[in-house]
Design a protein around this motif. Structure first.
Motif, short mmCIF file in Angstrom:
data_model
loop_
_atom_site.label_atom_id
_atom_site.label_comp_id
_atom_site.label_asym_id
_atom_site.label_seq_id
_atom_site.Cartn_x
_atom_site.Cartn_y
_atom_site.Cartn_z
N ARG A 137 0.83 -1.19 0.00
CA ARG A 137 0.00 0.00 0.00
C ARG A 137 0.87 1.25 0.00
O ARG A 137 0.50 2.28 -0.51
N GLY A 138 2.02 1.15 0.61
CA GLY A 138 2.93 2.28 0.66
C GLY A 138 3.61 2.57 -0.66
O GLY A 138 4.48 3.41 -0.73
N GLY A 139 3.22 1.87 -1.71
CA GLY A 139 3.81 2.11 -3.01
C GLY A 139 5.29 1.78 -3.05
O GLY A 139 6.03 2.34 -3.84
N GLY A 140 5.72 0.87 -2.19
CA GLY A 140 7.11 0.48 -2.16
C GLY A 140 7.97 1.32 -1.24
O GLY A 140 9.16 1.03 -1.06
N LEU A 141 7.41 2.37 -0.65
CA LEU A 141 8.18 3.24 0.24
C LEU A 141 8.83 2.45 1.36
O LEU A 141 10.04 2.52 1.59
N ILE A 142 8.02 1.69 2.08
CA ILE A 142 8.51 0.95 3.24
C ILE A 142 9.42 -0.19 2.79
O ILE A 142 10.46 -0.46 3.41
N GLU A 143 9.06 -0.84 1.70
CA GLU A 143 9.87 -1.95 1.21
C GLU A 143 11.28 -1.47 0.86
O GLU A 143 12.27 -2.11 1.23
N ARG A 144 11.38 -0.34 0.17
CA ARG A 144 12.70 0.18 -0.21
C ARG A 144 13.50 0.62 1.02
O ARG A 144 14.72 0.43 1.08
N LEU A 145 12.81 1.20 1.99
CA LEU A 145 13.50 1.59 3.23
C LEU A 145 14.00 0.35 3.96
O LEU A 145 15.10 0.34 4.52
N GLY A 146 13.19 -0.71 3.96
CA GLY A 146 13.61 -1.95 4.61
C GLY A 146 14.84 -2.55 3.96
O GLY A 146 15.74 -3.05 4.64
N LEU A 147 14.89 -2.50 2.64
CA LEU A 147 16.04 -3.03 1.93
C LEU A 147 17.30 -2.22 2.24
O LEU A 147 18.39 -2.77 2.40
N PHE A 148 17.14 -0.90 2.32
CA PHE A 148 18.28 -0.05 2.65
C PHE A 148 18.83 -0.38 4.03
O PHE A 148 20.04 -0.53 4.23
N PHE A 149 17.94 -0.49 5.01
CA PHE A 149 18.37 -0.69 6.38
C PHE A 149 18.75 -2.14 6.71
O PHE A 149 19.31 -2.40 7.76
N ALA A 150 18.48 -3.04 5.80
CA ALA A 150 18.75 -4.46 6.08
C ALA A 150 20.21 -4.73 6.38
O ALA A 150 20.54 -5.66 7.13
N VAL A 151 21.10 -3.90 5.83
CA VAL A 151 22.53 -4.18 5.97
C VAL A 151 23.28 -3.05 6.68
O VAL A 151 24.51 -3.08 6.74
N GLU A 152 22.56 -2.08 7.22
CA GLU A 152 23.23 -0.94 7.85
C GLU A 152 23.62 -1.27 9.29
O GLU A 152 22.75 -1.53 10.13
N ALA A 153 24.92 -1.27 9.57
CA ALA A 153 25.42 -1.56 10.92
C ALA A 153 25.53 -0.26 11.71
O ALA A 153 26.61 0.16 12.12
N SER A 154 24.41 0.39 11.90
CA SER A 154 24.36 1.69 12.55
C SER A 154 23.20 1.73 13.54
O SER A 154 22.34 0.84 13.55
N ARG A 155 23.18 2.74 14.37
CA ARG A 155 22.05 2.92 15.28
C ARG A 155 20.74 2.98 14.50
O ARG A 155 19.75 2.35 14.86
N GLN A 156 20.75 3.74 13.41
CA GLN A 156 19.53 3.84 12.61
C GLN A 156 19.12 2.49 12.04
O GLN A 156 17.94 2.16 11.98
N GLY A 157 20.12 1.70 11.61
CA GLY A 157 19.82 0.38 11.08
C GLY A 157 19.19 -0.52 12.12
O GLY A 157 18.21 -1.23 11.86
N VAL A 158 19.73 -0.50 13.35
CA VAL A 158 19.17 -1.30 14.43
C VAL A 158 17.73 -0.88 14.72
O VAL A 158 16.83 -1.72 14.84
N LEU A 159 17.49 0.42 14.84
CA LEU A 159 16.15 0.91 15.16
C LEU A 159 15.17 0.62 14.03
O LEU A 159 13.99 0.32 14.28
N ALA A 160 15.63 0.72 12.80
CA ALA A 160 14.76 0.42 11.66
C ALA A 160 14.36 -1.05 11.66
O ALA A 160 13.18 -1.39 11.45
#
Length: 299
Positions: free
Chosen positions: A6-29
């Protein structure tokens, strides 16, 4: 259809970005998405790095915004307000109250009439001496304040949020700050008055953490913000991500519909990697993700 579709891929793309981020933001995401895989070692490593950078005086590299934000970063990753590193940083933060250079210092006829002088505004944090220019200053969420009084106001609100999150709401100077904000908020009835929209947003975010007594004011301000949202989901003369971060903090059910209406604006700004560019690339991506998930009742 799933919420991510429903989000038009917004959330899906954000999830893919954060899937590999070893950062505070990645953990929280990943926590927000429910995909965290017991990242104990990563969180421990991140906390060690954040704590090591805190100097004996409680600052981080002497930079006021970075030092204030460090309190938030540690709390986000699970440190409590009573733990040594948080206490050291918070002690420095609280020491900024009552010093020269806070928003509202001094008085003249015009400022007294607008109730923005020291007779009405108390308890604000002083991010720097009055003779030192701070603006332009960039908040962690990427919002840039270019006018000096607005910059000092916004930094103080960020510090107040840290003081409230660490359990210092009963400290007299903190109570004064909250009461002063509530008093100023009585003047926030329009979008193009003396107080700039992004200043109103910064104050509303802090009031949202100040307890149930201030919830009616917060709800009124959410309505004000909703009334000035453009058809494309943005706001005139205001930062989209600064507002999204605040709306989620209010926990006001009406804010969810406002966030949902930002989808076209977010979609038009989202890049192929899922983020929204700089400044504050990871922070803005995290703000958007958590706001969207909360608006859909998922986080």
């Amino acid at each position: 259809m799933s919420s991510r579709q429903r989000g038009g891929g917004l959330i899906e793309r954000l999830g893919l970005f954060f899937a590999v981020e070893a950062s505070r933001q990645g953990v929280l995401a990943r926590r927000a998405l429910g995909s965290e895989d017991r990242e104990v070692e990563l969180v421990s490593r991140l906390l060690d790095g954040l704590e090591t950078e805190i100097r004996a005086d409680g600052t981080v590299g002497g930079a006021v915004v970075h030092s204030i934000w460090r309190v938030h970063e540690l709390l986000d990753l699970g440190r409590g307000g009573g733990e040594p590193a948080v206490q050291r940083a918070t002690t420095w933060l609280l020491g900024l109250q009552g010093k020269p250079g806070g928003f509202g210092d001094g008085c003249d006829k015009q400022r007294h009439g607008q109730r923005i002088c020291e007779h009405y505004v108390r308890g604000f944090f002083a991010p720097a001496p009055p003779e030192q220019r701070l603006a332009p200053i960039t908040l962690p969420n990427g919002k840039v304040f270019r006018v000096e009084p607005a910059a000092r106001f916004a930094i103080s609100c960020l510090a107040l949020r840290g003081a409230l999150r660490t359990g210092h709401e009963d400290r007299p100077a903190v109570e004064q700050h909250v009461a002063s904000l509530a008093g100023l908020a009585e003047q926030w009835t329009g979008w193009s008055g003396f107080f700039a929209p992004d200043v109103i947003v910064a104050g509303t975010h802090a009031l949202a953490l100040a307890g149930p007594a201030h919830q009616p004011t917060v709800e009124r301000l959410v309505k004000l913000i909703a009334e000035h949202q453009a058809p494309d989901g943005t706001w005139p003369n205001a930062d989209l991500f600064h507002i999204l971060e605040m709306l989620r903090a209010t926990r006001d059910p009406e804010a969810k519909a406002v966030i949902q209406r930002t989808r076209p604006a977010l979609a038009s700004r989202q890049r192929a990697d899922g983020t929204f560019g700089s400044p504050g690339q990871q922070e803005r991506a995290l703000i958007a993700l958590r706001a969207l998930l909360w608006a859909e009742g998922e986080s």
